[in-house]
Write a protein that holds these residues in place. Structure first.
Motif, PDB file in Angstrom:
ATOM      1  N   VAL A 188     -27.402   4.107 -35.768  1.00 32.07           N
ATOM      2  CA  VAL A 188     -28.267   5.273 -35.959  1.00 32.07           C
ATOM      3  C   VAL A 188     -27.449   6.519 -35.620  1.00 32.07           C
ATOM      4  O   VAL A 188     -26.430   6.436 -34.934  1.00 32.07           O
ATOM      5  CB  VAL A 188     -29.541   5.200 -35.075  1.00 32.07           C
ATOM      6  N   PRO A 189     -27.893   7.689 -36.076  1.00 29.21           N
ATOM      7  CA  PRO A 189     -27.184   8.921 -35.710  1.00 29.21           C
ATOM      8  C   PRO A 189     -27.268   9.179 -34.203  1.00 29.21           C
ATOM      9  O   PRO A 189     -28.225   8.751 -33.538  1.00 29.21           O
ATOM     10  CB  PRO A 189     -27.934  10.019 -36.474  1.00 29.21           C
ATOM     11  N   MET A 235     -16.422   4.695 -44.569  1.00 32.21           N
ATOM     12  CA  MET A 235     -17.779   5.250 -44.433  1.00 32.21           C
ATOM     13  C   MET A 235     -17.712   6.560 -43.662  1.00 32.21           C
ATOM     14  O   MET A 235     -16.982   6.680 -42.686  1.00 32.21           O
ATOM     15  CB  MET A 235     -18.701   4.267 -43.712  1.00 32.21           C
ATOM     16  N   ARG A 236     -18.487   7.541 -44.127  1.00 35.07           N
ATOM     17  CA  ARG A 236     -18.560   8.834 -43.440  1.00 35.07           C
ATOM     18  C   ARG A 236     -19.489   8.722 -42.238  1.00 35.07           C
ATOM     19  O   ARG A 236     -20.482   8.004 -42.289  1.00 35.07           O
ATOM     20  CB  ARG A 236     -19.066   9.914 -44.396  1.00 35.07           C
ATOM     21  N   GLN A 237     -19.167   9.440 -41.162  1.00 35.15           N
ATOM     22  CA  GLN A 237     -19.976   9.438 -39.948  1.00 35.15           C
ATOM     23  C   GLN A 237     -20.236  10.881 -39.497  1.00 35.15           C
ATOM     24  O   GLN A 237     -19.873  11.259 -38.387  1.00 35.15           O
ATOM     25  CB  GLN A 237     -19.261   8.679 -38.844  1.00 35.15           C
ATOM     26  N   GLY A 278     -16.633   5.901 -50.380  1.00 33.75           N
ATOM     27  CA  GLY A 278     -16.525   6.985 -49.412  1.00 33.75           C
ATOM     28  C   GLY A 278     -17.758   7.854 -49.277  1.00 33.75           C
ATOM     29  O   GLY A 278     -17.762   8.807 -48.516  1.00 33.75           O
ATOM     30  N   SER A 279     -18.824   7.538 -50.011  1.00 38.84           N
ATOM     31  CA  SER A 279     -20.015   8.388 -49.936  1.00 38.84           C
ATOM     32  C   SER A 279     -21.094   7.820 -49.019  1.00 38.84           C
ATOM     33  O   SER A 279     -22.007   8.536 -48.628  1.00 38.84           O
ATOM     34  CB  SER A 279     -20.605   8.600 -51.334  1.00 38.84           C
ATOM     35  N   ALA A 280     -21.010   6.558 -48.679  1.00 37.18           N
ATOM     36  CA  ALA A 280     -22.044   5.928 -47.856  1.00 37.18           C
ATOM     37  C   ALA A 280     -21.905   6.330 -46.390  1.00 37.18           C
ATOM     38  O   ALA A 280     -20.810   6.594 -45.898  1.00 37.18           O
ATOM     39  CB  ALA A 280     -21.972   4.411 -47.983  1.00 37.18           C
ATOM     40  N   VAL A 281     -23.041   6.384 -45.724  1.00 40.21           N
ATOM     41  CA  VAL A 281     -23.071   6.601 -44.279  1.00 40.21           C
ATOM     42  C   VAL A 281     -23.637   5.338 -43.638  1.00 40.21           C
ATOM     43  O   VAL A 281     -24.385   4.594 -44.272  1.00 40.21           O
ATOM     44  CB  VAL A 281     -23.904   7.849 -43.891  1.00 40.21           C
ATOM     45  N   PRO A 282     -23.294   5.065 -42.377  1.00 33.30           N
ATOM     46  CA  PRO A 282     -23.673   3.805 -41.747  1.00 33.30           C
ATOM     47  C   PRO A 282     -25.071   3.779 -41.137  1.00 33.30           C
ATOM     48  O   PRO A 282     -25.454   2.790 -40.530  1.00 33.30           O
ATOM     49  CB  PRO A 282     -22.621   3.666 -40.647  1.00 33.30           C
ATOM     50  N   TYR A 283     -25.837   4.843 -41.300  1.00 28.54           N
ATOM     51  CA  TYR A 283     -27.065   5.005 -40.530  1.00 28.54           C
ATOM     52  C   TYR A 283     -28.303   4.357 -41.133  1.00 28.54           C
ATOM     53  O   TYR A 283     -28.553   4.462 -42.331  1.00 28.54           O
ATOM     54  CB  TYR A 283     -27.384   6.495 -40.348  1.00 28.54           C
TER      55      TYR A 283
END
Length: 128
Positions: free
Chosen positions: A55-56, A15-17, A97-102
């Motif tokens: 969250v970011p 996951m991208r951060q 690899g495109s999802a973000v955890p937020y």
């Protein structure tokens, strides 16, 4: 006296951060209801008494989270008694690899305020 964190929430591999990670903890009793109310949810963990929402970084700027919530810079778990379990992971909308955890912080904040019976900071009466 400061409490040393026991753990940091680990974002799933791949996951991208891009915005860094903080976390908001809420009482576990609100977790399933809140998860069902939000239109978009990132990574959510539970450690028994709390559910943790990624969250970011700086999602606490200009927000007064309700007293029932705990805001954690760096997604540090100050007193976790057991390893947090991932209960929700967002889908990769455009492939691996495109999802973000937020979880978007404003909808999370508003839903939590509503569930906790708290008034959002910007909706309170202004005193002269």
């Amino acid at each position: 006296m400061s409490v040393q964190p026991v753990a940091r929430l680990a974002v799933p591999a791949g996951m991208r951060q891009p915005l860094g990670c903080d976390a908001v903890a809420i009482p576990a009793e609100f977790g399933p209801q809140l998860l069902a109310r939000l239109p978009r949810v990132g990574c959510v963990y539970e450690d028994g008494p709390r559910w943790w929402w990624i969250v970011p970084v700086d999602s606490d700027v200009a927000l007064e989270w309700p007293p029932s919530a705990y805001y954690s810079r760096g997604a540090l778990l100050p007193d976790s008694t057991r390893e947090p379990v991932l209960v929700h992971r967002p889908e990769d909308p455009e492939g691996p690899g495109s999802a973000v955890p937020y979880t978007p912080p404003i909808p999370l904040y508003l839903a939590l305020c509503r569930m906790a019976g708290a008034v959002p900071g910007w909706a309170r009466a202004v005193r002269a």
